[in-house]
Design an enzyme around this catalytic site. Structure first.
Site, short mmCIF file in Angstrom:
data_model
loop_
_atom_site.label_atom_id
_atom_site.label_comp_id
_atom_site.label_asym_id
_atom_site.label_seq_id
_atom_site.Cartn_x
_atom_site.Cartn_y
_atom_site.Cartn_z
N THR A 3 25.26 43.64 -35.17
CA THR A 3 24.79 42.22 -34.82
C THR A 3 26.27 41.54 -34.48
O THR A 3 26.18 41.27 -33.49
CB THR A 3 24.54 41.79 -36.21
N TYR A 22 26.01 27.90 -31.04
CA TYR A 22 25.69 28.53 -31.61
C TYR A 22 25.12 29.34 -31.58
O TYR A 22 24.47 30.15 -31.26
CB TYR A 22 26.27 28.55 -33.24
N ARG A 36 24.02 30.68 -38.11
CA ARG A 36 25.31 30.45 -39.02
C ARG A 36 25.99 32.18 -39.30
O ARG A 36 27.06 31.99 -39.32
CB ARG A 36 24.48 30.79 -40.68
N ASN A 45 36.87 37.91 -35.88
CA ASN A 45 36.58 37.97 -34.18
C ASN A 45 37.94 38.97 -33.93
O ASN A 45 38.99 38.38 -34.04
CB ASN A 45 36.95 36.49 -33.67
N CYS A 53 36.13 33.34 -28.20
CA CYS A 53 35.12 32.55 -29.09
C CYS A 53 35.18 30.67 -29.64
O CYS A 53 34.28 30.17 -29.42
CB CYS A 53 35.48 32.83 -30.70
N HIS A 54 36.67 30.64 -28.54
CA HIS A 54 36.64 28.79 -28.06
C HIS A 54 35.42 28.38 -27.48
O HIS A 54 36.03 27.39 -27.50
CB HIS A 54 37.96 29.34 -28.10
N GLU A 82 40.72 24.84 -19.55
CA GLU A 82 39.71 25.38 -19.14
C GLU A 82 38.92 24.47 -17.49
O GLU A 82 38.05 24.55 -16.99
CB GLU A 82 38.96 26.30 -19.60
#
Length: 103
Positions: A3, A22, A36, A45, A53-54, A82
């Protein structure tokens, strides 16, 4: 593929200057109920420089107060660098900055 690996594969695809929620990451990883779980996966991570992940925010366009790699200020800084713009309330305009992958 586990997963978490499915989640990381989706997050790797989020382009610079865009964000995903998410829930969107969960749906693209195979189960819309995994929002979640996405949070748990990003918190551990294994490759923060390669798995961005940011670029994952909540459904209201808010950054995580528990961002594992420097806190919410670091997540906000990385996104600002960014080109992501923040509203006065600290949220991101998802209409403008949400990643819309080809499904």
């Amino acid at each position: 593929m586990t997963t978490f690996e499915k989640i990381y594969e989706v997050v790797r695809q989020i382009p610079e200057g865009k964000v995903a929620t998410y829930g969107l990451v969960a749906a693209l990883a195979g189960n819309p109920r995994w929002a979640r779980v996405v949070g748990y996966a990003l918190h551990v991570n294994p490759e923060p420089g390669k798995i961005p992940c940011h670029r994952v925010v909540n459904r209201h366009g808010m950054v995580s107060s528990a961002f594992a790699f420097g806190g919410e200020n670091m997540q906000r800084l990385l996104l600002s660098e960014e080109g992501i713009e923040f509203r006065p309330d600290g949220s991101i305009d998802l209409g403008k900055f949400i990643w819309r992958p080809e499904l």
